[in-house]
Design an enzyme around this catalytic site. Structure first.
Site, PDB file in Angstrom:
ATOM      1  N   HIS A 355      44.955  34.770  36.895  1.00  0.00           N
ATOM      2  CA  HIS A 355      44.555  36.073  37.857  1.00  0.00           C
ATOM      3  C   HIS A 355      43.494  35.884  38.512  1.00  0.00           C
ATOM      4  O   HIS A 355      43.225  37.190  39.078  1.00  0.00           O
ATOM      5  CB  HIS A 355      44.398  37.303  36.587  1.00  0.00           C
ATOM      6  CG  HIS A 355      45.498  37.606  35.679  1.00  0.00           C
ATOM      7  ND1 HIS A 355      46.324  38.704  35.954  1.00  0.00           N
ATOM      8  CD2 HIS A 355      45.787  37.211  34.504  1.00  0.00           C
ATOM      9  CE1 HIS A 355      47.169  38.873  34.834  1.00  0.00           C
ATOM     10  NE2 HIS A 355      46.771  37.869  33.963  1.00  0.00           N
ATOM     11  N   LYS A 543      37.346  50.930  41.772  1.00  0.00           N
ATOM     12  CA  LYS A 543      37.541  49.839  41.112  1.00  0.00           C
ATOM     13  C   LYS A 543      36.299  49.134  40.758  1.00  0.00           C
ATOM     14  O   LYS A 543      35.407  49.934  40.876  1.00  0.00           O
ATOM     15  CB  LYS A 543      38.478  48.845  42.019  1.00  0.00           C
ATOM     16  CG  LYS A 543      37.487  48.820  43.443  1.00  0.00           C
ATOM     17  CD  LYS A 543      38.293  47.667  44.554  1.00  0.00           C
ATOM     18  CE  LYS A 543      39.414  48.568  45.130  1.00  0.00           C
ATOM     19  NZ  LYS A 543      40.851  48.006  45.001  1.00  0.00           N
ATOM     20  N   ARG A 544      36.221  48.153  39.896  1.00  0.00           N
ATOM     21  CA  ARG A 544      35.209  47.629  39.637  1.00  0.00           C
ATOM     22  C   ARG A 544      34.328  47.219  40.849  1.00  0.00           C
ATOM     23  O   ARG A 544      34.631  47.044  41.993  1.00  0.00           O
ATOM     24  CB  ARG A 544      35.281  46.273  38.890  1.00  0.00           C
ATOM     25  CG  ARG A 544      36.128  46.388  37.254  1.00  0.00           C
ATOM     26  CD  ARG A 544      34.978  46.810  36.544  1.00  0.00           C
ATOM     27  NE  ARG A 544      33.667  46.224  36.273  1.00  0.00           N
ATOM     28  CZ  ARG A 544      33.584  45.909  35.042  1.00  0.00           C
ATOM     29  NH1 ARG A 544      34.204  46.020  33.952  1.00  0.00           N
ATOM     30  NH2 ARG A 544      32.511  44.849  34.660  1.00  0.00           N
ATOM     31  N   LYS A 549      35.160  42.769  46.432  1.00  0.00           N
ATOM     32  CA  LYS A 549      35.891  44.191  46.704  1.00  0.00           C
ATOM     33  C   LYS A 549      35.368  44.810  47.931  1.00  0.00           C
ATOM     34  O   LYS A 549      35.680  46.006  48.238  1.00  0.00           O
ATOM     35  CB  LYS A 549      35.997  44.950  45.301  1.00  0.00           C
ATOM     36  CG  LYS A 549      36.777  44.055  44.427  1.00  0.00           C
ATOM     37  CD  LYS A 549      36.977  44.691  42.975  1.00  0.00           C
ATOM     38  CE  LYS A 549      37.425  44.182  41.908  1.00  0.00           C
ATOM     39  NZ  LYS A 549      39.089  44.145  41.798  1.00  0.00           N
ATOM     40  N   THR A 651      46.009  46.238  41.287  1.00  0.00           N
ATOM     41  CA  THR A 651      46.886  47.248  40.931  1.00  0.00           C
ATOM     42  C   THR A 651      46.719  48.704  41.162  1.00  0.00           C
ATOM     43  O   THR A 651      47.733  49.473  41.155  1.00  0.00           O
ATOM     44  CB  THR A 651      47.274  47.199  39.368  1.00  0.00           C
ATOM     45  OG1 THR A 651      45.875  47.004  38.948  1.00  0.00           O
ATOM     46  CG2 THR A 651      47.900  45.640  38.959  1.00  0.00           C
ATOM     47  N   LYS A 655      48.938  52.134  42.265  1.00  0.00           N
ATOM     48  CA  LYS A 655      48.935  53.427  41.788  1.00  0.00           C
ATOM     49  C   LYS A 655      48.643  54.654  42.927  1.00  0.00           C
ATOM     50  O   LYS A 655      49.392  55.613  42.958  1.00  0.00           O
ATOM     51  CB  LYS A 655      47.870  53.592  40.906  1.00  0.00           C
ATOM     52  CG  LYS A 655      48.138  52.668  39.511  1.00  0.00           C
ATOM     53  CD  LYS A 655      46.844  52.588  38.848  1.00  0.00           C
ATOM     54  CE  LYS A 655      47.287  51.360  37.774  1.00  0.00           C
ATOM     55  NZ  LYS A 655      45.707  50.833  37.205  1.00  0.00           N
TER      56      LYS A 655
HETATM   57  F1  GPW Z   1      39.208  36.554  36.359  1.00  0.00           F
HETATM   58  N1  GPW Z   1      41.151  40.330  37.017  1.00  0.00           N
HETATM   59  C1  GPW Z   1      40.508  41.268  36.115  1.00  0.00           C
HETATM   60  F2  GPW Z   1      41.206  36.473  36.503  1.00  0.00           F
HETATM   61  O1  GPW Z   1      40.724  42.356  36.232  1.00  0.00           O
HETATM   62  F3  GPW Z   1      40.421  36.547  34.439  1.00  0.00           F
HETATM   63  N2  GPW Z   1      39.649  40.715  35.438  1.00  0.00           N
HETATM   64  C2  GPW Z   1      39.521  39.333  35.073  1.00  0.00           C
HETATM   65  O2  GPW Z   1      38.479  39.006  34.163  1.00  0.00           O
HETATM   66  C3  GPW Z   1      40.218  38.391  35.971  1.00  0.00           C
HETATM   67  C4  GPW Z   1      41.309  39.122  37.053  1.00  0.00           C
HETATM   68  C5  GPW Z   1      40.439  37.134  35.723  1.00  0.00           C
HETATM   69  C6  GPW Z   1      42.283  41.002  37.742  1.00  0.00           C
HETATM   70  C7  GPW Z   1      42.426  40.581  39.308  1.00  0.00           C
HETATM   71  O3  GPW Z   1      40.991  40.541  39.934  1.00  0.00           O
HETATM   72  C8  GPW Z   1      43.303  41.355  40.203  1.00  0.00           C
HETATM   73  O4  GPW Z   1      43.348  41.149  41.446  1.00  0.00           O
HETATM   74  C9  GPW Z   1      44.522  41.642  39.528  1.00  0.00           C
HETATM   75  O5  GPW Z   1      45.423  42.547  40.050  1.00  0.00           O
HETATM   76  C10 GPW Z   1      44.412  41.813  37.878  1.00  0.00           C
HETATM   77  O6  GPW Z   1      43.458  40.926  37.238  1.00  0.00           O
HETATM   78  C11 GPW Z   1      45.730  42.137  37.072  1.00  0.00           C
HETATM   79  O7  GPW Z   1      46.358  40.721  37.583  1.00  0.00           O
END
Ligand code: GPW
Length: 814
Positions: A355, A543-544, A549, A651, A655
């Site tokens: 991710h 978002k975070r 970002k 994501t 939405k």
């Molecule tokens: F670092 N994402 C997240 F890859 O929300 F593990 N937390 C996390 O710790 C990680 C990824 C990790 C997010 C991505 O930043 C986002 O771009 C993506 O849409 C989402 O994961 C779901 O795939």
């Protein structure tokens, strides 16, 4: 099914009486919520049992989705919707003088995740059940979810989220299904009948107790399971310490140290911290989850050698990557298989999703920590590493550099992404560009070695929660226009395009947005006492809070716009309401300063009467799933402005689109695919491309201070951060200033001019109301691709080889 209101009423009153000993008049909203939740539970209980029976009898492949986070949010409303009784029960409750929405708000918002990764897991569960797939979630039952954010004097303050304090209405504790997980101790082996047998002495044993939550499919009688594990002491260990040794206080301390494993969710998003407790959580999850899967498999199937044909284990990023050595351990040490047999099964069972490419998020654990906490697991990783490196050596003889870059253990760290790649049969990224960057850059050596393992699965969101539930008026308009088929086949949303020139339809769309904005404005007024203009552009950045970002870029542009408006009160602009929300990791200093900057801008701008209300800035506290459900339907503009290459997918962007907001964004993550769907006319794209960004990282050539020197406008703007013109101590925003001028790692200044121009384009487009409405329509009509039903079908067909199992029509109340 209740035949009529009388029957529903009798059941509800009966529930109130038996649960709470109260009449309707005496019952509190919480009493009513719990009574209704129990009715839902009873309604689906038979289907839940039958679903599991079907899965066992049919012998179809089962999928287990392992994730350290499941950001499920509230379940009552979504469950009523999926069962198919929501509107009827809502009406019946209203006849009893009860507002269903109010009851829904009584439910604690289960925040067992940080952001995108955890919410994705929750959307996936909804799609799995709705597509009748035999797929289950496996996670941790954190006692405290993600902290509750309060804003005090403009700063983020964290409070514990004690979401379980009044119990959870959806979980069922399954004590008889508990398993034991071992930490520490020493491992030794002896040869018995030509086989190595491993013994684990002096380990600390933790009892993992599962709590099952039903996952209800959309009107199809499928009820899957989300199994969350909780850490407890093995009763005998506790007794032994407390009573036999007479050391009661020590025993209680021991109990807390064990329970701490499932006590809290780590509040870091896309950033890892090498804390021992986190490593414990990860192993606790995979060991408990795998033991229970193997146990269930053995009960029903003949040979363990068929495991990989019947089971897929999906790991959501590397947090559960120890599933690889743990499955090896179970197969060898408990099931008596050889290394080679165990390895064949393991690497054909596990599939991995990456991710992120952010280096600070790629997990690595110090060898000495892993060795002492998980001695047997470390042994297996060491052996895996040895075999893998010698395998590499035979392919790339003499190419030490390449081998070192791919090793599982290097520089005294265990590299979890390498472990995940080596030990799985499928590796996927979460948007086209992200998968391409993995293949060509971050994991290029692995791609060269295992090209067949890599694939893309662009993320999605459940259109049931994010459109049908969150935006009922829009959903109704769509259904009335194109039939309800879109609910089952979200790609049918594209048939809305036939209304592109239909003035009445566009008018209706406009009205719905207007109403959603008014409702939101009223909520804001009630909660914060701030009046916002319902006819202004609602420009939303939620978002975070993260440097990549680029909330800071948005804030800078707000500051500049405000300054220009002060200089020229007659500035031509459509009034705008800038809406922010999001949490910063408690230890992320810069991100917290960005929050303070936004709240400072809000304090100045919202109280300046000279700008005639043309701008307002909101920072909404405690961004959560339920707050998100209110925000998306009211948004006009979706801010997706990450530095290109950094946002794996995103994501929230989907939405917004699905609710008819127009994206202003960079060519990053899934924005690219949104752009592909809607075309140039229905999105505003700006900024550096991923290629350009990565070229700067590799070859240098971007010197932000030179840019600032040569650009008076930028210099003036940045000066405002540190020249005392904002009502904060002079040095308050120095760190932000320095981060930009000295390195600007995320190209905020480089992209700034393009961003301002893109924002001006938004302003211009919005003035043409009918054009804007068409853009909204286009976004909604093209959002079908981004339903997680499409994503999950692709996982099921392309990765898991899992088939739907039809349960039949058995949703029955009692
Ligand atoms: F670092 N994402 C997240 F890859 O929300 F593990 N937390 C996390 O710790 C990680 C990824 C990790 C997010 C991505 O930043 C986002 O771009 C993506 O849409 C989402 O994961 C779901 O795939």
């Amino acid at each position: 099914m209740f035949t009529d209101w009388q029957a529903f009423r009798a059941a509800f009153l009966n529930q109130l009486q038996s649960m709470h000993g109260k009449s309707l008049e005496e019952a509190s909203p919480e009493d009513k919520y719990t009574a209704l939740a129990v009715m839902v539970r009873e309604y689906i209980s038979n289907a839940w049992v039958q679903t599991n029976k079907h899965y066992e009898n049919k012998g179809e492949k089962q999928v287990y989705y392992f994730s350290i986070e499941f950001l499920i949010g509230r379940l009552l409303g979504a469950n009523l919707l999926n069962i198919g009784v929501r509107s009827e029960w809502e009406k019946w409750l209203a006849e009893l003088g009860i507002d269903l929405n109010q009851l829904e708000n009584e439910e604690p918002d289960a925040g067992l995740g940080n952001g995108g990764l955890g919410r994705l897991a929750a959307c996936f569960l909804d799609s799995m059940a709705s597509l009748q797939l035999p797929c289950h979630g496996c996670g941790i039952r954190y006692k405290y979810g993600l902290f509750e954010q309060k804003i005090l004097d403009g700063y983020q303050v964290e409070h514990p989220d004690n979401w379980l304090k009044n119990g959870c209405m959806w979980e069922i504790r399954k004590f008889d299904k508990a398993v034991q997980v071992k930490f520490g101790g020493t491992v030794w082996s002896e040869e018995k009948n030509g086989k190595l047998v491993f013994h684990h002495d002096n380990a600390q044993t933790v009892l993992a107790v599962p709590y099952d939550i039903p996952v209800i499919g959309y009107q199809n009688s499928t009820v899957n399971t989300l199994r969350l594990w909780s850490a407890e002491t093995v009763q005998e260990d506790f007794d032994l310490l407390a009573f036999n040794q007479g050391n009661y206080v020590k025993a209680v301390e021991y109990k807390y140290s064990i329970e701490s494993i499932s006590e809290i969710l780590y509040p870091d998003d896309s950033h890892y911290e090498g804390r021992v407790l986190r490593l414990k959580q990860q192993y606790f999850l995979v060991s408990a989850g795998l033991q229970s899967i193997v146990r269930r498999f053995k009960k029903k199937h003949g040979s363990i050698l068929d495991f990989a044909e019947k089971i897929s284990i999906h790991i959501n990023d590397t947090h559960p990557a120890m599933a690889i050595p743990e499955l090896m351990r179970i197969l060898m040490d408990e099931e008596g298989l050889s290394w080679n047999e165990a390895w064949q099964i393991t690497k054909n069972t596990i599939a991995y999703t990456n991710h992120t490419i952010l280096p600070e998020a790629l997990e690595k654990w110090p060898v000495d920590i892993m060795k002492s906490l998980l001695p047997r697991i470390f042994m297996i990783i060491e052996e895996l590493n040895k075999q893998f490196c010698s395998h590499l050596w035979s392919h790339y003889p003499g190419d030490w550099q390449r081998i070192a870059s791919m090793a599982i253990i290097a520089d005294n760290y265990v590299h979890m992404a390498h472990l995940a790649v080596v030990g799985s049969y499928s590796i996927n990224g979460v948007a086209k560009i992200h998968t391409n960057i993995l293949k060509q850059d971050v994991m290029k050596n692995f791609y060269h070695f295992y090209p067949y393992k890599f694939n893309n699965k662009t993320n999605g969101i459940t259109h049931r929660r994010w459109l049908l539930k969150a935006n009922p008026d829009l959903a109704r308009l769509i259904t009335n226009s194109i039939s309800p088929s879109w609910i089952y086949y979200p790609q049918y949303l594209s048939t809305l395009l036939r209304y592109s020139e239909d003035a009445a339809f566009l008018e209706a769309l406009d009205k719905i947005k207007e109403t959603n904005k008014m409702n939101f404005a009223n909520w804001v007024h009630n909660k914060y006492g701030i009046t916002i203009d319902g006819s202004s552009i609602f420009d939303v950045h939620v978002k975070r809070i993260h440097a990549y970002k680029r909330q800071l870029m948005n804030a800078l542009r707000i500051l500049e716009l405000y300054t220009r408006l002060k200089e020229n009160p007659n500035l031509e602009m459509v009034p705008r309401t800038f809406i922010f929300a999001g949490k910063a990791a408690p230890g992320y200093f810069l991100a917290k300063r960005v929050i303070k900057l936004i709240t400072t801008l809000a304090a100045v701008i919202n109280n300046d009467s000279t700008i005639q209300g043309k701008m307002k800035v909101l920072f909404l506290e405690n961004y959560s799933v339920s707050l998100a459900e209110m925000i998306f339907p009211a948004a006009d503009v979706s801010e997706q402005i990450s530095t290109a290459s950094k946002e794996a997918s995103g994501t929230g962007n989907m939405k917004f689109m699905m609710n008819g907001a127009v994206t202003i964004g960079t060519l990053d993550g899934a924005n690219i695919e949104i752009h592909e769907e809607v075309g140039d006319d229905n999105i505003v794209i700006f900024g550096l491309t991923a290629k350009e960004v990565m070229n700067y990282y590799q070859n240098g050539g971007y010197r932000p201070w030179e840019l600032v020197q040569s650009d008076t406008r930028l210099r003036k703007l940045l000066d405002q951060l540190v020249n005392g013109s904002l009502p904060v101590p002079r040095e308050e925003f120095r760190v932000l200033y320095d981060s930009l001028v000295n390195s600007d790692e995320f190209f905020v200044l480089k992209d700034y001019a393009a961003y301002v121009e893109a924002q001006e384009k938004i302003d211009m487009l919005y003035r043409d109301n009918s054009r804007w409405n068409k853009m909204c329509l286009s976004n909604i009509a093209h959002s079908g691709k981004f339903s997680s039903d499409r994503t999950i079908s692709e996982y099921a067909i392309g990765i898991w080889k899992a088939k739907p199992v039809v349960i039949g029509d058995i949703l029955e109340p009692y």
